[in-house]
Scaffold this active site. Structure first.
Site, PDB file in Angstrom:
ATOM      1  N   TYR A   1     -11.065   4.004 -11.346  1.00 20.33           N
ATOM      2  CA  TYR A   1     -10.875   4.763 -10.094  1.00 20.33           C
ATOM      3  C   TYR A   1     -10.799   6.267 -10.332  1.00 20.33           C
ATOM      4  O   TYR A   1     -10.417   7.002  -9.426  1.00 20.33           O
ATOM      5  CB  TYR A   1      -9.556   4.369  -9.412  1.00 20.33           C
ATOM      6  CG  TYR A   1      -9.269   2.899  -9.330  1.00 20.33           C
ATOM      7  CD1 TYR A   1     -10.059   2.067  -8.541  1.00 20.33           C
ATOM      8  CD2 TYR A   1      -8.205   2.328 -10.016  1.00 20.33           C
ATOM      9  CE1 TYR A   1      -9.775   0.709  -8.445  1.00 20.33           C
ATOM     10  CE2 TYR A   1      -7.916   0.987  -9.919  1.00 20.33           C
ATOM     11  CZ  TYR A   1      -8.709   0.178  -9.138  1.00 20.33           C
ATOM     12  OH  TYR A   1      -8.424  -1.160  -9.041  1.00 20.33           O
TER      13      TYR A   1
ATOM     14  N   GLU B   1       4.853  -6.163   1.871  1.00 18.34           N
ATOM     15  CA  GLU B   1       4.305  -6.644   0.585  1.00 18.34           C
ATOM     16  C   GLU B   1       4.125  -5.500  -0.416  1.00 18.34           C
ATOM     17  O   GLU B   1       3.002  -5.227  -0.859  1.00 18.34           O
ATOM     18  CB  GLU B   1       2.941  -7.306   0.822  1.00 18.34           C
ATOM     19  CG  GLU B   1       2.954  -8.484   1.768  1.00 18.34           C
ATOM     20  CD  GLU B   1       1.547  -8.976   2.093  1.00 18.34           C
ATOM     21  OE1 GLU B   1       0.549  -8.306   1.735  1.00 18.34           O
ATOM     22  OE2 GLU B   1       1.443 -10.037   2.722  1.00 18.34           O
TER      23      GLU B   1
ATOM     24  N   GLY C   1       0.797  -1.231   0.000  1.00 17.92           N
ATOM     25  CA  GLY C   1       0.000   0.000   0.000  1.00 17.92           C
ATOM     26  C   GLY C   1       0.819   1.266   0.000  1.00 17.92           C
ATOM     27  O   GLY C   1       0.254   2.361  -0.025  1.00 17.92           O
TER      28      GLY C   1
ATOM     29  N   ARG D   1       2.936  -1.420  -5.843  1.00 20.42           N
ATOM     30  CA  ARG D   1       2.925  -0.160  -6.591  1.00 20.42           C
ATOM     31  C   ARG D   1       4.208   0.654  -6.438  1.00 20.42           C
ATOM     32  O   ARG D   1       4.722   1.200  -7.407  1.00 20.42           O
ATOM     33  CB  ARG D   1       1.740   0.667  -6.073  1.00 20.42           C
ATOM     34  CG  ARG D   1       1.496   1.941  -6.833  1.00 20.42           C
ATOM     35  CD  ARG D   1       0.441   2.799  -6.132  1.00 20.42           C
ATOM     36  NE  ARG D   1      -0.676   2.056  -5.614  1.00 20.42           N
ATOM     37  CZ  ARG D   1      -1.833   1.869  -6.251  1.00 20.42           C
ATOM     38  NH1 ARG D   1      -2.020   2.387  -7.441  1.00 20.42           N
ATOM     39  NH2 ARG D   1      -2.806   1.184  -5.687  1.00 20.42           N
TER      40      ARG D   1
ATOM     41  N   CYS E   1     -16.086   0.780 -27.113  1.00 23.46           N
ATOM     42  CA  CYS E   1     -17.471   1.273 -27.114  1.00 23.46           C
ATOM     43  C   CYS E   1     -18.008   1.512 -25.714  1.00 23.46           C
ATOM     44  O   CYS E   1     -18.920   0.794 -25.263  1.00 23.46           O
ATOM     45  CB  CYS E   1     -18.354   0.265 -27.822  1.00 23.46           C
ATOM     46  SG  CYS E   1     -18.202   0.434 -29.573  1.00 23.46           S
ATOM     47  N   GLU E   2     -17.428   2.438 -24.996  1.00 20.88           N
ATOM     48  CA  GLU E   2     -17.882   2.793 -23.647  1.00 20.88           C
ATOM     49  C   GLU E   2     -17.508   4.243 -23.424  1.00 20.88           C
ATOM     50  O   GLU E   2     -16.379   4.631 -23.746  1.00 20.88           O
ATOM     51  CB  GLU E   2     -17.121   1.991 -22.574  1.00 20.88           C
ATOM     52  CG  GLU E   2     -17.208   0.510 -22.662  1.00 20.88           C
ATOM     53  CD  GLU E   2     -18.181  -0.088 -21.665  1.00 20.88           C
ATOM     54  OE1 GLU E   2     -18.709   0.643 -20.802  1.00 20.88           O
ATOM     55  OE2 GLU E   2     -18.404  -1.304 -21.769  1.00 20.88           O
TER      56      GLU E   2
ATOM     57  N   TYR F   1      -0.405  -2.160 -11.791  1.00 19.07           N
ATOM     58  CA  TYR F   1      -1.846  -2.266 -12.080  1.00 19.07           C
ATOM     59  C   TYR F   1      -2.168  -1.715 -13.476  1.00 19.07           C
ATOM     60  O   TYR F   1      -3.207  -1.120 -13.692  1.00 19.07           O
ATOM     61  CB  TYR F   1      -2.672  -1.573 -10.973  1.00 19.07           C
ATOM     62  CG  TYR F   1      -2.321  -2.103  -9.607  1.00 19.07           C
ATOM     63  CD1 TYR F   1      -2.713  -3.375  -9.230  1.00 19.07           C
ATOM     64  CD2 TYR F   1      -1.545  -1.367  -8.709  1.00 19.07           C
ATOM     65  CE1 TYR F   1      -2.345  -3.906  -7.992  1.00 19.07           C
ATOM     66  CE2 TYR F   1      -1.171  -1.889  -7.476  1.00 19.07           C
ATOM     67  CZ  TYR F   1      -1.580  -3.154  -7.128  1.00 19.07           C
ATOM     68  OH  TYR F   1      -1.214  -3.670  -5.917  1.00 19.07           O
TER      69      TYR F   1
HETATM   70  N1  LLP Z   1      -0.771  -7.135  -0.149  1.00 23.04           N
HETATM   71  C1  LLP Z   1      -2.077  -7.400  -0.321  1.00 23.04           C
HETATM   72  C2  LLP Z   1      -2.707  -8.421   0.504  1.00 23.04           C
HETATM   73  C3  LLP Z   1      -2.798  -6.698  -1.312  1.00 23.04           C
HETATM   74  O1  LLP Z   1      -4.087  -6.969  -1.477  1.00 23.04           O
HETATM   75  C4  LLP Z   1      -2.153  -5.723  -2.104  1.00 23.04           C
HETATM   76  C5  LLP Z   1      -2.892  -4.977  -3.118  1.00 23.04           C
HETATM   77  C6  LLP Z   1      -0.784  -5.491  -1.887  1.00 23.04           C
HETATM   78  C7  LLP Z   1      -0.125  -6.216  -0.895  1.00 23.04           C
HETATM   79  C8  LLP Z   1       0.014  -4.524  -2.690  1.00 23.04           C
HETATM   80  O2  LLP Z   1      -0.409  -3.222  -2.568  1.00 23.04           O
HETATM   81  P1  LLP Z   1       0.472  -2.051  -3.237  1.00 23.04           P
HETATM   82  O3  LLP Z   1       1.780  -2.019  -2.499  1.00 23.04           O
HETATM   83  O4  LLP Z   1       0.659  -2.378  -4.650  1.00 23.04           O
HETATM   84  O5  LLP Z   1      -0.317  -0.820  -3.058  1.00 23.04           O
HETATM   85  N2  LLP Z   1      -5.904  -2.051  -8.750  1.00 23.04           N
HETATM   86  C9  LLP Z   1      -5.704  -1.015  -7.756  1.00 23.04           C
HETATM   87  C10 LLP Z   1      -4.893  -1.476  -6.573  1.00 23.04           C
HETATM   88  C11 LLP Z   1      -5.454  -2.700  -5.882  1.00 23.04           C
HETATM   89  C12 LLP Z   1      -4.562  -3.176  -4.767  1.00 23.04           C
HETATM   90  C13 LLP Z   1      -4.955  -4.538  -4.337  1.00 23.04           C
HETATM   91  N3  LLP Z   1      -4.147  -5.099  -3.305  1.00 23.04           N
HETATM   92  C14 LLP Z   1      -5.074   0.194  -8.440  1.00 23.04           C
HETATM   93  O6  LLP Z   1      -4.883   0.167  -9.647  1.00 23.04           O
HETATM   94  O7  LLP Z   1      -4.812   1.200  -7.799  1.00 23.04           O
END
Ligand code: LLP
Length: 424
Positions: A316, A273, A239, A276, A352-353, A381
């Protein structure tokens, strides 16, 4: 922040002009910088070094085998959410003993694959899932390693679709129920339950929600330890923000400055974890202008890239900075940046959206048919969320390293569109 820069009026990824890649493999194409991926990974390792965490790159954010291979070579573990992602890690030669597996809907087949691979942790999201995991581990003659994913009810102040640590979401077990959970399952013979997992949302633009969630969890761990449960690991999830050019986002060091003091000396193994924060600014989507069009009220720049290739703006309302790959002006990649002579346009694809847009009311310098546009901060993503909707073959991916580049996924063909439906 990354290795995309304008040199002599041409956008380069590391030492390669992106136009050269477009000329060779066509557009749209995702282009990643290998050294930016490494920089971002190493920055996290450095920032959290005092805790010697296991870093489990979140496969869902950028799942290409060659990217996973590159991060595995850096020593990364992996966060997966499906059997398919575990398969990707294995196929990339990643170390499955450094895999953590979250997700509320693990099937028996997926759990069995995780058991066979002897992954580091199943991040368990419900009582029912724990019971199933225990049953399957017993049947396989294995002792699984379990982390309880707690839902700490903390607001990460991000998009509602990517908020996961609030009570009303489907994720984890309510932190108030966690002690009962350990009481029921903490001595299970088939699943060694000795860790807590958190993942509260994404992207989170401040360390504060982590601090709140970790403090709640540390208090829980204290109570559990007093109750005789040997909790020895905390996985604080991902996150961490990336800089999309819209809001100042904290650096790895900023997060670490707040988080490390909370966790030092607690006798806990630490897992992170990130997704992004490693991949986002390591990738762009390069697309070509097909047509310019005057609408009833707006001007449209129609590109060969569409929501099928990058769905984040449609899903989003996400901001991605977009700029021509050839530009005498070196843009600041920010939502506020306006160049002389720029015009307000919607940048849209051919799907088409009406939700098919890459940007709305965006100030762009004059562009014409055939010009290349770079959609920045698209590494995470991006490709992973692409689809074949409207029977659009998925695009190519390319990895750049210094002055060399190579395709890491070929562009899909029309035959790929129908392959799984043939011979039936
Ligand atoms: N760990 C778990 C359990 C997760 O569900 C996620 C992301 C991460 C780690 C990694 O999060 P990050 O460090 O990448 O923020 N599609 C959305 C983001 C969905 C995130 C889902 N889970 C977007 O494009 O912003």
């Amino acid at each position: 922040m990354d290795r995309f820069e304008y040199r002599n009026g041409e956008l380069h990824c590391e030492d390669v002009p992106v136009r050269a890649i477009a000329d060779a493999v066509g557009t749209p194409v995702y282009i990643y910088s290998a050294n930016t991926l490494r920089d971002h990974y190493r920055r996290l390792v450095g920032a959290f070094a005092e805790l010697s965490p296991l870093i489990c790159f979140s496969v869902k954010s950028l799942a290409n085998l060659h990217v996973l291979k590159l991060l595995a070579a850096e020593g990364s573990g992996f966060d997966v959410v499906s059997g398919g992602e575990l398969f990707r890690v294995k196929s990339a030669g990643g170390d499955v003993r450094k895999v953590v597996y979250a997700g509320v809907g693990k099937t028996d087949a997926e759990i069995n694959a995780g058991l066979a691979a002897e992954i580091a942790y199943f991040n368990v999201e419900s009582e029912a899932e724990f019971e199933n995991l225990s049953r399957l581990a017993g049947a396989a003659g294995k002792v699984a390693h379990g982390a309880l994913r707690v839902n700490p009810d903390v607001d990460p102040k991000t998009h509602r679709y990517t908020t996961t640590g609030k009570k009303e979401t489907k994720f984890g077990v309510d932190i108030e129920r966690a002690e009962r959970f350990f009481f029921a399952y903490g001595k299970d013979p088939n699943v060694r339950l000795d860790a807590i997992h958190l993942h509260i949302g994404s992207p989170i633009y401040s360390a504060q929600p982590y601090v709140e969630a970790i403090n709640k969890t540390l208090a829980l761990i204290d109570r559990l330890r007093k109750g005789g449960y040997a909790v020895n690991c905390i996985d604080i999830g991902g996150g961490f923000a990336a800089d999309y050019g819209q809001t100042g986002s904290p650096t790895a060091a900023d997060y670490a400055a707040e988080i490390v003091p909370l966790l030092r000396g607690k006798g806990l193994r630490i897992i992170l974890e990130p997704g992004r924060t490693i991949g986002c600014n390591a990738g762009i989507l390069l697309t070509k202008v097909l047509y310019l069009k005057e609408g009833g009220e707006r001007k449209f720049c129609i590109t060969d890239g569409a929501m099928t290739d990058l769905i984040r703006p449609a899903l989003y309302d996400a901001f991605h900075f977009i700029w021509p790959a050839k530009s005498a002006i070196v843009p600041q990649r920010s939502a506020e940046f306006v160049a002389d002579g720029a015009m307000k346009m919607d940048i849209v694809g051919g799907v088409c959206e009406s939700s098919d847009f890459l940007a709305k009311e965006r100030m762009l310098p004059p562009v014409q048919r055939g010009d290349l546009l770079a959609v920045f901060s698209a590494g995470a993503y991006g490709f992973v969320m692409s689809s074949q909707y409207n029977a659009r073959p998925r695009v190519a991916e390319v990895l750049v390293e210094g002055s060399k580049w190579r395709p890491i996924r070929r562009r899909e063909t029309y035959d790929d569109l129908i392959a799984a439906e043939q011979g039936l």
